[in-house]
Scaffold this active site. Structure first.
Site, PDB file in Angstrom:
ATOM      1  N   SER A 197       0.810  -1.215   0.000  1.00 37.52           N
ATOM      2  CA  SER A 197       0.000   0.000   0.000  1.00 37.52           C
ATOM      3  C   SER A 197       0.844   1.267   0.000  1.00 37.52           C
ATOM      4  CB  SER A 197      -0.933  -0.013   1.208  1.00 37.52           C
ATOM      5  OG  SER A 197      -0.194  -0.225   2.389  1.00 37.52           O
ATOM      6  N   HIS A 214       0.028   4.982   6.627  1.00 41.44           N
ATOM      7  CA  HIS A 214      -0.045   5.623   5.315  1.00 41.44           C
ATOM      8  C   HIS A 214       0.011   7.136   5.478  1.00 41.44           C
ATOM      9  CE1 HIS A 214      -2.023   1.629   4.875  1.00 41.44           C
ATOM     10  NE2 HIS A 214      -1.143   1.590   3.894  1.00 41.44           N
ATOM     11  N   ASP A 252      -4.978   5.563  11.334  1.00 42.73           N
ATOM     12  CA  ASP A 252      -3.954   5.140  10.375  1.00 42.73           C
ATOM     13  C   ASP A 252      -2.746   6.061  10.531  1.00 42.73           C
ATOM     14  OD1 ASP A 252      -2.327   4.430   8.296  1.00 42.73           O
ATOM     15  OD2 ASP A 252      -3.858   4.575   6.733  1.00 42.73           O
TER      16      ASP A 252
END
Ligand code: NAG
Ligand code: NAG
Ligand code: NAG
Length: 439
Positions: A154, A410, A407
């Site tokens: 990712s 990311h 998160d």
């Protein structure tokens, strides 16, 4: 969690030993959660990894060796992007959360109501050189008639989506391919310059089976490149590799047919071998695979092939991952405020060392250029760049809940990842100017 009592007698030694262990267990669990239970993203579930900025290795096919030293003297061929500082930037990003339509929901912090905007106004200043702002037109011109592939997890997607947004400000891309289900394989075409940009999901780069069903661990085959991307290699001119976090997850490792060990696999009769050596082997196998195949292609066609290895992207979980304030900072670290150490450093070093090892073998490098995009340190200094709770839209619309998923792995778009692509472009420009000189 646990009462602090058990450590009372030996506060130092025991906690020191204990902490890394819990960390390596808890962090993967948090990250697993992010990867496997992302709640409500509508269309584009893929993510990308981050890149590195430094230049580690570069080789070009055929500079006349006699003039090599002179070239070096007359032009700055390389720049050390690794060390530097974040300085205030009035201008801000090239795009925003509404102007770019291809940002994955979970990283679109602006449209999810993140209230502070300060994180958008920083640019990276390497110690010894200037890093120019990203120039979408220049980038497109440099990859005219080429295919640029992002391969990895990712973080690769995070970087790809940053690049797409910046390029789209001058030339809209067409989505020309996506695999039905989860968009792990996608390709865009820029008709203006006949450029293809694609993303290949391959979180280990080598052959692997992600956990599924009753098998709650991954299986990695460390001696084989993952054909999900490698079988398209002959169509790629530039490959950005970006992996790391998936190696922390529970896994069983194979070398050929035999099991060589596992990581975090209680209840199974395999030797715990950790993930560092495995990570190194996976990078080694990947680079070797590329050089074997692409070397032949480039010898036949005379075409240059560029390989960019983005180094490990650090996370910034400071509190509990499912509680308010897991990565609460709103400013970059200042120079000297945060050292690169521990797992972030080890993972980064493995990648840099493996790139250098290939570079040392000049036979392998004919027709190929290889560089480590050393983004670990500059990214480490951006604790303010993650979505945190804004991975979901307006997480505090009804006040602060007991549990809030965060998160801190990311990166918001726009955000620090845009810098990785600025460095990518700068590396490409330096490659070109060196070649112009050697002509
Ligand atoms: C986003 O960018 C568009 C186009 O440049 C601009 O019109 C708009 O005002 C921007 N929105 C925000 C929230 O900055
Ligand atoms: C781009 O991809 C298409 C297939 O989707 C292919 O036909 C075309 O040759 C590619 N162009 C380049 C420059 O790689
Ligand atoms: C575990 O593996 C060892 C060595 O291969 C073997 O001697 C032992 O019997 C195994 N134990 C179990 C419970 O399978």
């Amino acid at each position: 969690m646990v009462s602090s009592k058990p450590f009372k007698d030996h506060p130092q030694s025991l906690t020191k030993k204990f902490l890394p262990w819990t960390f390596y267990i808890l962090l993967p669990l948090a990250i697993l959660h992010l990867y496997f239970y992302p709640l409500n993203f509508p269309l584009s579930p893929s993510d990308q990894l981050p890149l590195h900025n430094p230049i580690i290795i570069e080789t070009s096919s055929s500079p006349s060796s006699s003039s090599k030293e002179e070239e070096r003297a007359s032009v700055e061929i390389t720049c050390d992007y690794t060390n530097g500082k974040w300085v205030h930037d009035k201008l801000g990003p090239l795009y925003n959360g509404t102007s770019c339509s291809t940002i994955k929901d979970g990283q679109n912090c602006m449209s999810h109501g993140r209230p502070d905007m300060g994180y958008l106004h920083w640019r990276w200043k390497p110690n010894q050189c200037q890093l120019p702002r990203f120039e979408p037109k220049t980038f497109l011109q440099m990859v005219r008639n080429k295919h640029l592939a992002f391969v990895g997890d990712s973080m690769a997607r995070n970087q790809l989506e940053s690049l797409l947004c910046m390029l789209a400000t001058v030339s809209p891309p067409d989505l020309v391919y996506h695999d039905g289900g989860d968009n792990k394989f996608r390709r865009w075409h820029f008709p203006s310059h006949n450029v293809n940009v694609s993303i290949y999901w391959s979180p280990f780069l080598v052959k692997g089976f992600e956990k599924s069903g009753s098998r709650n661990y991954n299986e990695l085959y460390l001696d084989s490149v993952d054909e999900r991307w490698a079988s398209d290699m002959d169509q790629m001119d530039m490959i950005v590799l970006s992996v790391g976090h998936w190696f922390l997850h529970p896994a069983v490792y194979f070398d050929g047919d035999s099991v060589m060990g596992c990581h975090f696999c209680p209840g199974q009769n395999y030797t715990e071998v950790g993930f560092y050596d495995v990570f190194r082997k996976a990078i080694k196998t990947t680079l070797k695979g590329i050089f074997e195949r692409k070397g032949a292609i480039s010898r036949a066609s005379g075409r240059e092939i560029n390989i960019i290895v983005a180094t490990f992207s650090p996370h910034h979980f400071e509190g509990q991952w499912d509680k308010f304030g897991a990565c609460p900072r709103t400013r970059p670290y200042k120079k000297g405020e945060k050292e690169l150490e521990g797992m972030d450093l080890d993972m980064r070093n493995i990648e840099v060392e493996e790139v250098e090892a290939v570079k040392g073998n000049s036979e392998q490098l004919e027709g190929l250029r290889l560089v480590a995009l050393d983004i670990t340190k500059l990214s480490l200094m951006r604790p303010d760049g993650h979505p945190g709770p804004y991975m979901y839209a307006f997480p505090f619309a009804n006040g602060i809940a007991e549990r809030v998923q965060n998160d801190c792995v990311h990166w918001c778009l726009p955000g620090p990842v845009d810098t990785w692509n600025e460095i990518l472009l700068d590396v490409m420009k330096r490659w070109d100017s060196r070649e112009a000189q050697s002509r």
